[in-house]
Design an enzyme around this catalytic site. Structure first.
Site, PDB file in Angstrom:
ATOM      1  N   TYR A  22       0.790  -1.235   0.000  1.00  0.00           N
ATOM      2  CA  TYR A  22       0.000   0.000   0.000  1.00  0.00           C
ATOM      3  C   TYR A  22       0.823   1.286   0.000  1.00  0.00           C
ATOM      4  O   TYR A  22       0.256   2.373   0.016  1.00  0.00           O
ATOM      5  CB  TYR A  22      -0.956  -0.002   1.195  1.00  0.00           C
ATOM      6  N   ASN A  73     -13.317   4.488  -1.557  1.00  0.00           N
ATOM      7  CA  ASN A  73     -12.451   3.322  -1.379  1.00  0.00           C
ATOM      8  C   ASN A  73     -13.077   2.506  -0.248  1.00  0.00           C
ATOM      9  O   ASN A  73     -12.857   2.795   0.934  1.00  0.00           O
ATOM     10  CB  ASN A  73     -11.013   3.712  -1.030  1.00  0.00           C
ATOM     11  N   HIS A  79     -15.519  -6.107  -1.484  1.00  0.00           N
ATOM     12  CA  HIS A  79     -15.670  -7.483  -1.940  1.00  0.00           C
ATOM     13  C   HIS A  79     -16.809  -8.227  -1.248  1.00  0.00           C
ATOM     14  O   HIS A  79     -17.064  -9.385  -1.561  1.00  0.00           O
ATOM     15  CB  HIS A  79     -14.342  -8.221  -1.725  1.00  0.00           C
ATOM     16  N   ASP A  86     -26.281  -1.325  -2.066  1.00  0.00           N
ATOM     17  CA  ASP A  86     -27.671  -0.860  -2.008  1.00  0.00           C
ATOM     18  C   ASP A  86     -27.744   0.631  -1.692  1.00  0.00           C
ATOM     19  O   ASP A  86     -28.593   1.350  -2.235  1.00  0.00           O
ATOM     20  CB  ASP A  86     -28.458  -1.656  -0.958  1.00  0.00           C
ATOM     21  N   HIS A  99      -9.157   2.295  -5.667  1.00  0.00           N
ATOM     22  CA  HIS A  99      -8.268   1.433  -4.883  1.00  0.00           C
ATOM     23  C   HIS A  99      -6.832   1.872  -5.081  1.00  0.00           C
ATOM     24  O   HIS A  99      -6.440   2.253  -6.197  1.00  0.00           O
ATOM     25  CB  HIS A  99      -8.404  -0.032  -5.306  1.00  0.00           C
ATOM     26  N   LEU A 100      -6.068   1.766  -4.018  1.00  0.00           N
ATOM     27  CA  LEU A 100      -4.634   2.050  -4.107  1.00  0.00           C
ATOM     28  C   LEU A 100      -3.930   0.989  -4.934  1.00  0.00           C
ATOM     29  O   LEU A 100      -3.124   1.284  -5.811  1.00  0.00           O
ATOM     30  CB  LEU A 100      -4.026   2.061  -2.690  1.00  0.00           C
ATOM     31  N   SER A 101      -4.229  -0.269  -4.623  1.00  0.00           N
ATOM     32  CA  SER A 101      -3.563  -1.393  -5.283  1.00  0.00           C
ATOM     33  C   SER A 101      -4.360  -1.830  -6.512  1.00  0.00           C
ATOM     34  O   SER A 101      -5.555  -1.520  -6.635  1.00  0.00           O
ATOM     35  CB  SER A 101      -3.425  -2.559  -4.302  1.00  0.00           C
ATOM     36  N   ARG A 110     -10.219 -10.612  -4.338  1.00  0.00           N
ATOM     37  CA  ARG A 110     -10.238  -9.146  -4.537  1.00  0.00           C
ATOM     38  C   ARG A 110     -10.654  -8.773  -5.961  1.00  0.00           C
ATOM     39  O   ARG A 110     -10.833  -7.604  -6.270  1.00  0.00           O
ATOM     40  CB  ARG A 110      -8.865  -8.548  -4.240  1.00  0.00           C
TER      41      ARG A 110
HETATM   42  O1  CA2 Z   1      -6.107  -1.268  -2.729  1.00  0.00           O
HETATM   43  C1  CA2 Z   1      -6.999  -0.769  -2.033  1.00  0.00           C
HETATM   44  O2  CA2 Z   1      -7.187   0.440  -1.919  1.00  0.00           O
HETATM   45  C2  CA2 Z   1      -7.897  -1.702  -1.215  1.00  0.00           C
HETATM   46  O3  CA2 Z   1      -9.201  -1.128  -1.180  1.00  0.00           O
HETATM   47  C3  CA2 Z   1      -7.308  -1.739   0.179  1.00  0.00           C
HETATM   48  C4  CA2 Z   1      -8.039  -2.715   1.100  1.00  0.00           C
HETATM   49  C5  CA2 Z   1      -8.184  -4.090   0.449  1.00  0.00           C
HETATM   50  O4  CA2 Z   1      -8.964  -4.937   1.269  1.00  0.00           O
HETATM   51  C6  CA2 Z   1      -8.807  -3.999  -0.922  1.00  0.00           C
HETATM   52  O5  CA2 Z   1      -8.853  -5.295  -1.480  1.00  0.00           O
HETATM   53  C7  CA2 Z   1      -8.005  -3.082  -1.818  1.00  0.00           C
HETATM   54  C8  CA2 Z   1      -7.277  -2.891   2.396  1.00  0.00           C
HETATM   55  C9  CA2 Z   1      -7.104  -1.624   3.166  1.00  0.00           C
HETATM   56  C10 CA2 Z   1      -6.276  -1.942   4.348  1.00  0.00           C
HETATM   57  O6  CA2 Z   1      -5.141  -1.123   4.336  1.00  0.00           O
HETATM   58  C11 CA2 Z   1      -4.105  -1.479   5.102  1.00  0.00           C
HETATM   59  C12 CA2 Z   1      -3.128  -0.541   5.239  1.00  0.00           C
HETATM   60  C13 CA2 Z   1      -2.022  -0.844   5.975  1.00  0.00           C
HETATM   61  C14 CA2 Z   1      -1.907  -2.067   6.596  1.00  0.00           C
HETATM   62  C15 CA2 Z   1      -2.905  -3.010   6.461  1.00  0.00           C
HETATM   63  C16 CA2 Z   1      -4.007  -2.693   5.721  1.00  0.00           C
END
Ligand code: CA2
Length: 144
Positions: A22, A73, A79, A86, A99-101, A110
């Site tokens: 991230y 986000n 998911h 809704d 999404h960041l990733s 995902r």
């Molecule tokens: O890529 C993204 O922005 C996500 O929405 C981030 C979510 C993930 O569940 C999605 O599949 C993709 C996770 C956010 C949690 O962020 C963290 C940051 C630091 C450490 C652990 C989790």
């Protein structure tokens, strides 16, 4: 134009854990860059984060008549959450999924987004810049 930027669970941990996935940018820093971008674009923005699904649902409901676009986000709720989907449908505010990733290059669970079909579009994989790209998309949303 008023843009509501909502962030789901665990995004408050950004920059502190899992930097390989991230990045090192914190959510506070992302908020600052979104605010600066809003200023450059001449729009107003509100930026919020919650770990609670129901709170995100309430914020989406309350956005009706107050905001023109939602940037969302939904993190892990992307998911799983029928409730968020809704709420987006119910308020009818154009919503941009962010999404960041690159979720499509990660685990299979995902790849599925329950909110994608009710969003205008999805921006994923550009790190913190995904939010800035979403701001550009938001101001041009009426062209879609
Ligand atoms: O890529 C993204 O922005 C996500 O929405 C981030 C979510 C993930 O569940 C999605 O599949 C993709 C996770 C956010 C949690 O962020 C963290 C940051 C630091 C450490 C652990 C989790």
């Amino acid at each position: 134009m008023k843009i509501l930027c909502l962030n789901g669970p665990n995004l408050n941990l950004l920059g502190q854990r899992e930097p390989a996935v991230y990045g090192r940018t914190t959510l506070v820093e992302i908020e600052a860059s979104v605010r600066k971008k809003a200023g450059d674009l001449g729009v107003t923005t509100e930026f919020r984060q919650s770990n609670l699904e129901g709170e995100l649902v309430s914020w989406i409901q309350e956005a009706r008549g107050r905001f023109d676009v939602i940037i969302l986000n939904a993190a892990g709720y992307t998911h799983t959450s029928v409730a968020l989907r809704d709420a987006i449908t119910a308020v009818g505010i154009p919503t941009i999924e962010v999404h960041l990733s690159n979720v499509h290059a990660r685990e299979k669970f995902r790849h599925r987004s329950l909110i994608a079909p009710v969003c205008v579009g999805q921006i994923a994989g550009f790190g913190a810049n995904s939010y800035i790209l979403a701001m550009d998309a938001a101001v041009n949303i009426n062209e879609v």
